[in-house]
Design a protein around this motif. Structure first.
Motif, PDB file in Angstrom:
ATOM      1  N   GLU A  96      16.788   6.424   3.161  1.00  0.00           N
ATOM      2  CA  GLU A  96      15.353   6.143   3.071  1.00  0.00           C
ATOM      3  C   GLU A  96      15.102   4.649   2.922  1.00  0.00           C
ATOM      4  N   TRP A 132      13.013   2.314   5.515  1.00  0.00           N
ATOM      5  CA  TRP A 132      11.938   1.422   5.074  1.00  0.00           C
ATOM      6  C   TRP A 132      12.152   0.020   5.627  1.00  0.00           C
ATOM      7  N   MET A 167      11.445  -0.160   9.376  1.00  0.00           N
ATOM      8  CA  MET A 167      10.013  -0.181   9.684  1.00  0.00           C
ATOM      9  C   MET A 167       9.492  -1.616   9.770  1.00  0.00           C
ATOM     10  N   LYS A 190       8.467  -4.313  13.139  1.00  0.00           N
ATOM     11  CA  LYS A 190       7.159  -4.954  13.201  1.00  0.00           C
ATOM     12  C   LYS A 190       7.223  -6.470  13.119  1.00  0.00           C
ATOM     13  N   ASP A 228       0.865  -1.182   0.000  1.00  0.00           N
ATOM     14  CA  ASP A 228       0.000   0.000   0.000  1.00  0.00           C
ATOM     15  C   ASP A 228       0.901   1.232   0.000  1.00  0.00           C
ATOM     16  N   ASP A 229       0.310   2.393   0.185  1.00  0.00           N
ATOM     17  CA  ASP A 229       1.099   3.627   0.124  1.00  0.00           C
ATOM     18  C   ASP A 229       2.180   3.676   1.195  1.00  0.00           C
ATOM     19  N   ASP A 230       1.964   2.984   2.315  1.00  0.00           N
ATOM     20  CA  ASP A 230       2.940   3.008   3.410  1.00  0.00           C
ATOM     21  C   ASP A 230       4.037   1.959   3.251  1.00  0.00           C
ATOM     22  N   THR A 231       3.752   0.887   2.508  1.00  0.00           N
ATOM     23  CA  THR A 231       4.713  -0.208   2.437  1.00  0.00           C
ATOM     24  C   THR A 231       5.452  -0.291   1.107  1.00  0.00           C
ATOM     25  N   GLU A 232       4.941   0.336   0.060  1.00  0.00           N
ATOM     26  CA  GLU A 232       5.607   0.293  -1.245  1.00  0.00           C
ATOM     27  C   GLU A 232       6.988   0.936  -1.144  1.00  0.00           C
TER      28      GLU A 232
END
Length: 249
Positions: free
Chosen positions: A107, A111, A114, A118, A94-98
């Motif tokens: 960056e 990523w 992140m 989790k 999605d927009d957060d994981t792409e």
């Protein structure tokens, strides 16, 4: 094997080597992979035909973020199915994981972090997963790779290499990834053993000792790939429970 620890210090003009040194453990699998092949299974390659036609691939994989893992098998003798590798789906795209392959090294590492925050640590397998024999793979010695094809296209190469990219650099880009041939120190070599940009690799003996492959399916899609290697040849019809690997994931 330790996790990624320190920020990769990029040298000017050496972006690919820095990313190979980072060896991200979290991998993008797109919803529409090139030629329908989500993961290429290949040796050392310098062009797309070698990735998709000379060797086989794994299709029908669930799109999203996959995690790469390697584990030693306790008590196993060296060379006797002594370690296993696993690629497994962990999150939707999605927009957060792409991931933009053109992102800066900082960056890219953020990523990665992140997902480490989790998903690193123990993950339980979902109910309803069915494992099946995925066959064995032969290559004429050297390296055996399982790499998401999202990282192997001309477009990916252009973004990863940035300003250094031109059409003549594509073959070298594939060779660097499939050989994992990056100039890193001994500590990094140990930490990144078995990993490469976009996937995993095995070292093979001079006659291409075959890794065995198992696939996990859920709701009609492949959600995990496990591999282990053994000195002895593994027969195609051997049931999973009788394979030398202990499927410890």
């Amino acid at each position: 094997m330790s996790d990624i620890e320190d920020t990769v210090q990029a040298e000017e003009g050496d972006r690919l080597a820095s990313l190979l040194s980072l060896c991200p453990r979290y991998i993008v699998v797109p919803p529409n992979p090139p030629d329908g092949i989500a993961f290429a299974m290949t040796g050392d390659c310098q062009d797309w035909d070698q990735l998709t036609y000379w060797h086989s691939g794994i299709s029908n994989c669930k799109p999203g973020i996959w995690r790469a893992e390697i584990k030693r098998i306790p008590g196993a003798h060296d060379g006797d199915a002594d370690y296993e590798a696993c690629l497994r789906w962990v999150a939707d795209l999605d927009d957060d994981t792409e991931l933009d392959f053109g992102a800066s090294l900082d960056e890219w590492q953020a990523w990665e972090q992140m997902f480490k925050d989790k998903f690193d640590g123990s993950l339980e397998w979902d109910s309803g997963i069915i494992w099946k024999h995925g066959g064995t793979y032969y290559d004429d010695g050297g390296i055996f790779n399982v790499i998401s094809t999202a990282y192997l296209t001309h477009e990916a190469a252009a973004k990863v290499l940035g300003d250094d990219y031109n059409e003549d650099e594509y073959d070298g880009y594939l060779e660097m990834i499939t050989l994992n041939d990056n100039p890193i120190n001994e500590e990094d070599s140990q930490r990144n053993y078995g990993f490469t940009l976009g996937g995993l690799h095995f070292g093979q003996d001079s006659i291409g000792g075959p890794p065995a492959i198992a696939l996990a399916e859920k709701d009609g899609q492949v959600v995990a790939i496990k591999l282990w290697s053994d000195d002895a040849e593994i027969e195609e019809g051997t049931p999973l429970e009788k394979q030398p690997g202990q499927l410890v994931f």
